[in-house]
Scaffold this active site. Sequence first.
Site, PDB file in Angstrom:
ATOM      1  N   ASN A  62      -8.194   4.352  -2.328  1.00 23.07           N
ATOM      2  CA  ASN A  62      -7.415   3.366  -1.602  1.00 23.07           C
ATOM      3  C   ASN A  62      -6.896   2.304  -2.875  1.00 23.07           C
ATOM      4  O   ASN A  62      -7.066   2.796  -3.821  1.00 23.07           O
ATOM      5  CB  ASN A  62      -8.586   2.468  -0.695  1.00 23.07           C
ATOM      6  CG  ASN A  62      -8.061   1.523  -0.039  1.00 23.07           C
ATOM      7  OD1 ASN A  62      -7.016   1.607   0.249  1.00 23.07           O
ATOM      8  ND2 ASN A  62      -9.015   0.793   0.706  1.00 23.07           N
ATOM      9  N   HIS A  85      -2.133   0.911   7.332  1.00 25.69           N
ATOM     10  CA  HIS A  85      -2.437   0.921   5.782  1.00 25.69           C
ATOM     11  C   HIS A  85      -2.163   2.344   5.298  1.00 25.69           C
ATOM     12  O   HIS A  85      -2.883   3.287   5.991  1.00 25.69           O
ATOM     13  CB  HIS A  85      -3.861   0.318   5.549  1.00 25.69           C
ATOM     14  CG  HIS A  85      -4.164   0.549   4.229  1.00 25.69           C
ATOM     15  ND1 HIS A  85      -3.559  -0.636   3.466  1.00 25.69           N
ATOM     16  CD2 HIS A  85      -5.227   0.947   3.539  1.00 25.69           C
ATOM     17  CE1 HIS A  85      -4.335  -0.352   2.176  1.00 25.69           C
ATOM     18  NE2 HIS A  85      -5.375   0.533   2.490  1.00 25.69           N
ATOM     19  N   CYS A  96       0.839  -1.145   0.113  1.00 29.99           N
ATOM     20  CA  CYS A  96       0.011   0.169   0.008  1.00 29.99           C
ATOM     21  C   CYS A  96       0.849   1.295   0.069  1.00 29.99           C
ATOM     22  O   CYS A  96       0.576   2.217  -0.682  1.00 29.99           O
ATOM     23  CB  CYS A  96      -1.074   0.079   1.109  1.00 29.99           C
ATOM     24  SG  CYS A  96      -0.076   0.166   2.928  1.00 29.99           S
TER      25      CYS A  96
END
Length: 467
Positions: free
Chosen positions: A408, A386, A92
């Site tokens: 995202n 994250h 991520c």
Amino acid sequence: MKRNVISVFCVVCAVATAGAQTRIGGISQEMLKDIQKEVVSEPVNKALVNAVAANSIDALAKNHQNAGAFDTYFNVETKKQSITDQRSSGRCWMFSGLNVLRSNFTQKHDSVEISFSQAYLFFWDQLEKANLMLQGVVDTGKKPIDDQRVQFFFHHPISDGGTFCGVSDLTEKYGLVPTEVMPESFSSDNTDKARSLIASKLREFGLQLRDMVAKDRKQASIDKAKTRMLAQIYKMLQMTIGEPPQKFVYAFKDKNGKAVGRAKEYTPQSFYQEVVGGPLNGTFIMAMNDPRRPYYKTYEVEYDRHTYDGHNWKYVNLPMDDIEQMAIASLKDGRKLYSSYDVGKFLDRKRGYADTENFDYQSLFGTTFGMNKADRISTFDSGSTHAMTLTAVDLDEKGKARKWKVENSWGASWGQQGCLIMTDRWFREYMFRLVVNKKYVSEKILKAAETEPVMVMPEDPLFLPDE
């Protein structure tokens, strides 16, 4: 007192102490009866017990009053771009960082659509982390195997998690390539198996290097052995991710796929210069909200870096008010930001909506969950897990944030067309890291960021990599 008498006395004391610990610290029959009395005195509804046993806790704890439609309008929003998908990997940090870089480029070249190859940068990230581990083992080779720092290298020989300092160091060193030039492989999308095999090989190599250090082998011999070891890791990466290109021909394209200008030959480094324009290091600060520690001080995490010759993760600790002001200033100027969160807390995955009022666990279990942000960090209950790309904020009439939006990296079909909307009350509790260009940072914070950092250890609960 004679030695044999002392020995007998110590044994008797040890036995007595052990018995006392069992009686005092263990669950005795008397204590168990008291526990059961407490439960009986506050009987739990049988239907509720059956429901909890047979259903998802989140489904039962969902706050119906907060489950309806919510406002998706943002009065400060950056240009939309395609949503990425990290799939079954912990990359991520890379997806978020590269999202910021491509947004910066397309902001200046409005007609161009582009995406950067995560597989390309991941190859070099894994090779560099392998070298970081092996050289760390050499550096600590004279320490015992159970030393905390030696254990750190063998416990975490390689990972696919990271932070923005990895994006800055790796792109400056190895450049960038478009996704079309080096697409994803099965193992870059699904990292577990290849990573576990490489980690096992690195541990084996690490023991061999420690043996060489223990035998006082010459540095040249150790370096030669490490080079051979890294050649094996390179081969494994080549087979699982692919061979990174040294040159390629590429033409920029618009959103319809039509070429914009003529195709040119690039190296990854020359392509980086064209799309980024220069070094990233030195252009940004990394901010953290860590209420356990004093604000307006700089901290540095030893060995929290992607390359041995790169930058440790260094951050300035700030109150959330300052972090929000910097984020708002950047977003108003059309600049997206790397940011990271404890994304699993109070997240309605189906709706792509994060709010502290999404679930009422307290009423369901008849108790309270009373820790504050500092308590949660200190006890490993919460921390940055994250990274996502901060893209929008909705401000009230006084300029205060009501809600935020991030891109995202879980695919376009997830949440709000690949995005997550967060209320400001959730943002303040579960947002931890922000990377912001220095042009949006006050003089006071810039001065704090330049002070001598306090060194902290990577075992700290807040410094797990973003995955």
